[in-house]
Design an enzyme around this catalytic site. Structure first.
Site, PDB file in Angstrom:
ATOM      1  CB  CYS A   1      -0.748   0.083   1.209  1.00  0.00           C
ATOM      2  SG  CYS A   1      -1.819  -1.490   1.130  1.00  0.00           S
TER       3      CYS A   1
ATOM      4  NE  ARG B   1       4.194   1.951  -1.181  1.00  0.00           N
ATOM      5  CZ  ARG B   1       5.108   1.979   0.015  1.00  0.00           C
ATOM      6  NH1 ARG B   1       6.334   2.703  -0.038  1.00  0.00           N
ATOM      7  NH2 ARG B   1       4.882   1.559   1.456  1.00  0.00           N
TER       8      ARG B   1
ATOM      9  CD1 TRP C   1      -0.168  -5.700  -3.312  1.00  0.00           C
ATOM     10  CD2 TRP C   1       0.218  -6.310  -1.494  1.00  0.00           C
ATOM     11  NE1 TRP C   1       0.387  -6.841  -3.695  1.00  0.00           N
ATOM     12  CE2 TRP C   1       0.723  -7.429  -2.250  1.00  0.00           C
ATOM     13  CE3 TRP C   1       0.256  -6.457  -0.015  1.00  0.00           C
ATOM     14  CZ2 TRP C   1       1.342  -8.477  -2.013  1.00  0.00           C
ATOM     15  CZ3 TRP C   1       1.034  -7.970   0.336  1.00  0.00           C
ATOM     16  CH2 TRP C   1       1.621  -8.588  -0.591  1.00  0.00           C
TER      17      TRP C   1
ATOM     18  CG  ASN D   1       0.297   2.237   3.650  1.00  0.00           C
ATOM     19  OD1 ASN D   1      -0.813   2.176   2.969  1.00  0.00           O
ATOM     20  ND2 ASN D   1       1.545   2.850   2.930  1.00  0.00           N
ATOM     21  N   GLY D   2      -0.664  -0.987   6.511  1.00  0.00           N
ATOM     22  CA  GLY D   2       0.048  -1.827   7.644  1.00  0.00           C
ATOM     23  C   GLY D   2      -1.380  -2.789   8.020  1.00  0.00           C
TER      24      GLY D   2
ATOM     25  CD  GLU E   1      18.237 -11.892  -7.499  1.00  0.00           C
ATOM     26  OE1 GLU E   1      17.617 -12.160  -6.465  1.00  0.00           O
ATOM     27  OE2 GLU E   1      17.767 -10.851  -8.011  1.00  0.00           O
TER      28      GLU E   1
ATOM     29  CE  LYS F   1      15.204 -10.403  -9.801  1.00  0.00           C
ATOM     30  NZ  LYS F   1      15.267  -9.366  -8.725  1.00  0.00           N
TER      31      LYS F   1
ATOM     32  CD  GLU G   1      11.118 -10.414  -8.534  1.00  0.00           C
ATOM     33  OE1 GLU G   1      12.293 -10.266  -8.665  1.00  0.00           O
ATOM     34  OE2 GLU G   1      10.309 -10.200  -7.836  1.00  0.00           O
TER      35      GLU G   1
ATOM     36  CG  HIS H   1      22.161 -34.890  -3.960  1.00  0.00           C
ATOM     37  ND1 HIS H   1      22.643 -35.960  -3.529  1.00  0.00           N
ATOM     38  CD2 HIS H   1      23.188 -34.043  -4.221  1.00  0.00           C
ATOM     39  CE1 HIS H   1      23.720 -35.982  -3.592  1.00  0.00           C
ATOM     40  NE2 HIS H   1      24.040 -35.120  -3.754  1.00  0.00           N
TER      41      HIS H   1
ATOM     42  CE  LYS I   1      12.243  -1.966  -5.573  1.00  0.00           C
ATOM     43  NZ  LYS I   1      12.954  -2.808  -6.274  1.00  0.00           N
TER      44      LYS I   1
END
Ligand code: M6R
Length: 601
Positions: free
Chosen positions: A2, A28, A74, A100-101, A474, A478, A481, A497, A596
């Site tokens: 948010c 965000r 969000w 927010n939160g 990484e 990437k 996402e 394995h 974000k």
């Protein structure tokens, strides 16, 4: 995650400023947006979907007022619907709130409010706030006292902004969720004041900012701003100046912020190193941090920052310091830091709730804490005992790119500056060469062609060893996402394995093989294992080994020190993911379901 914007003191363009601020917060991640303006009454417009949908809803309406608040949501409580979008109103429609939160005690507050006759229109935790304010007003409190009373009832994390009809003031409070004021009162003409969850929301209007701390309360009106503590006592706040150019938050001709940010890596690394390394003397100056001399280090971080933390722990172990990296969300189950250990939170935003919570746990356990962050004034920077800024500049794309490179550079500086690692001169020289080596990759990369060849694959695997293991992780993060395709990163030795069962001719394997030592030789063995299962293999290599003989394509990186090689290899993998995502027409800068800055645990 948010986002909040608020403004007072703008003559007739309060609404435009709010919508502009919301568009700056889009990065965000969000799934609905809304605004409230207070004049004689409070006018609200909110819509699920994108800012464009909100603009469409606003078009036929005339909505105005001297004080305004806006929000990008969000979802955490309830689906992304118009009703759940912020701002939320009380029963009278005179009080509007954005938040927010997460309000942890919202259910009991809601039950209590419903029991005394309040009607709720959304599934959100936020909606309890305007109703609490309404009750306090009905009991005779003035507007500020009513908002304070409401805030006092909340448990959990919040950045809250409130407007009330007939009052051109914004009331705001924070606890565990960032809020910053923007101050524009230096020039002639009417002063204007802003409020936001982060600076880009109002950076086009002012560069003068005041960061609120937990427990602080702010009032903003055309007559001025004031910050006070929980008891209402004035708090003397510094007005800081942010030094980003608003242009830095534009795309500068690139199709996406992510591509721009990938190309900004040479500059980001230069900024990270500036004034901190002396190649001639082979020394690193990281100020007081150089005196830390940790006997052991625990890293806590999430996502991309966790991959940087794995790399950092590896560097420290190579320098003889016991070090481990933990996923911040799992830190509670980790062994406690020993003796004089240092706990290092790696976080681009400085606001990631899981990382902040792990660092708070570390402090409870008696550890000293260090923040490795990109964001000056962020919660992590204020809460930790020490901070090391990575200086990457603002990153708008939800997928971390240049900040990962800068984190790796900063962790090299930290290791060089606090340990007696061997070969300092070579490492410093390799760090110095990073910008030009990255530029060479950006200029010559064949990643687009590789992406076009493998865009229709079922899944993508990434393997690496040692310092290249975090790069493999990484690379996979990437890929998943921004392309929404299945991708996994593995320590190269682990393939046999289990994951080898997934390998087919439709699953390209990206093998990061730099140098020509034992690590490279072993990884080449793993390349042969997947090649024997007919999987296409792409090597990211500096050509020192003969891996090129066994693979279908090569993405070259310049030869350098192994610690710098990880940064270089990652650039090639960033480009592959970017171009696959672009071929697939994905929402690269704002991937679905992602944010974000993840300010909830
Ligand atoms: O701001 P932080 O570095 O603490 O963020 C941690 C993760 O949320 C972040 O790295 C996330 O994994 C990125 N989307 C990765 O591209």
């Amino acid at each position: 995650m948010c986002g909040i914007i608020g403004c007072v003191g703008r003559e007739d363009d309060t609404l435009d400023v709010l919508v502009h601020g919301l568009s700056k917060l889009e990065y965000r991640g969000y799934d609905s947006a809304g605004v409230a303006l207070s004049g004689d009454r409070v006018d609200v417009c909110k819509k699920s979907g994108k800012i464009e949908d909100l603009k469409g809803a606003l078009e036929p309406r005339s909505i105005g007022g001297a004080a305004g608040i806006g929000h990008t949501r969000w979802s955490t409580h309830g689906p992304p619907t118009d009703a759940n979008a912020h701002p939320h109103l009380d029963c009278t429609g005179d009080v509007a709130v954005v938040h927010n939160g997460i309000i942890e005690n919202y259910q009991s507050l809601r039950d209590e409010l419903v029991a005394v006759g309040h009607t709720f229109k959304s599934d959100t935790d936020t909606e309890v706030v305007p109703h609490l304010v309404e009750d306090a007003l009905a009991d005779g409190a003035d507007n500020e006292a009513a908002v304070r009373e409401a805030i006092d009832r909340l448990d959990g994390s919040y950045a809250v902004a409130v407007v009330v009809s007939g009052d051109d003031t914004i009331y705001a409070a924070r606890n565990d969720s960032p809020l910053v004021l923007g101050i524009d009162d230096e020039d002639e003409g009417r002063p204007a004041y802003y409020l936001a969850s982060d600076v880009p929301a109002f950076r086009d209007f002012t560069d003068r900012v005041v960061y609120l701390a937990d427990g602080e309360f702010a009032t903003l009106s055309a007559d001025g701003w004031r910050v006070s503590d929980v008891d209402g006592n004035a708090v003397d706040k510094d007005v800081d100046t942010v030094d980003w150019d608003p242009e830095e938050t534009g795309k500068s001709g690139y199709d996406h912020f992510m591509l721009k940010e990938i190309h900004e890596q040479p500059r980001a690394i230069r900024q990270c190193l500036r004034g901190r390394v002396d190649e001639m003397a082979a020394t690193v100056d990281i100020g007081d941090l150089g005196d830390l001399s940790p006997t052991g280090v625990q890293f806590v971080a999430c996502g991309t920052s966790y991959h940087a933390a794995l790399y950092g722990a590896n560097l420290l172990r190579n320098a003889g310091i016991p070090a481990q990296a933990f996923l911040a969300s799992e830190y509670a189950t980790s062994p406690p830091p020993i003796g004089d250990a240092l706990v290092v939170g790696v976080t681009q935003s400085g606001e990631t709730a899981d990382t902040l919570s792990a660092l708070r746990e570390a402090r409870k356990r008696g550890a000293r804490t260090l923040a490795v962050t990109n964001t000056v004034g962020s919660t992590v920077a204020r809460e930790c005992d020490h901070e090391l800024y990575i200086r990457a500049g603002p990153e708008i794309g939800v997928a971390a790119s240049k900040t990962f490179a800068s984190q790796l550079a900063a962790l090299n500086l930290f290791t060089l500056g606090t340990t007696r690692v061997d070969g300092k001169r070579d490492i410093i020289s390799a760090l110095r060469d990073l910008p030009s080596n990255i530029q060479a990759i950006l200029d010559e990369s064949q990643a687009k062609a590789v992406a076009e060849t493998y865009v229709d694959s079922d899944a993508y695997f990434f393997i690496g060893r040692g310092l290249q293991y975090p790069v493999a992780l990484e690379g996979a993060l990437k890929m998943k996402e921004i392309t929404y395709k299945h991708a996994e990163g593995f320590a190269a030795g682990e393939l046999k394995h289990g994951p080898l069962a997934l390998v087919t001719e439709d699953t390209p394997v990206f093998a990061v093989v730099t140098g020509d030592g034992e690590m490279a030789r072993k990884t080449i063995g793993n390349v042969k294992e997947v090649e024997a299962r007919n999987a296409p293999v792409v090597a990211v290599t500096d050509g020192q080994s003969d891996v090129g003989r066994y693979v279908d394509a090569v993405l070259e990186v310049p030869e350098t020190h192994p610690q710098a090689a990880a940064v270089l290899a990652n650039v090639q993998l960033q480009l592959v993911s970017y171009y696959v995502a672009d071929e697939l027409g994905r929402s690269i800068d704002k991937p679905r379901n992602l944010a974000k800055s993840v300010t909830v645990e």
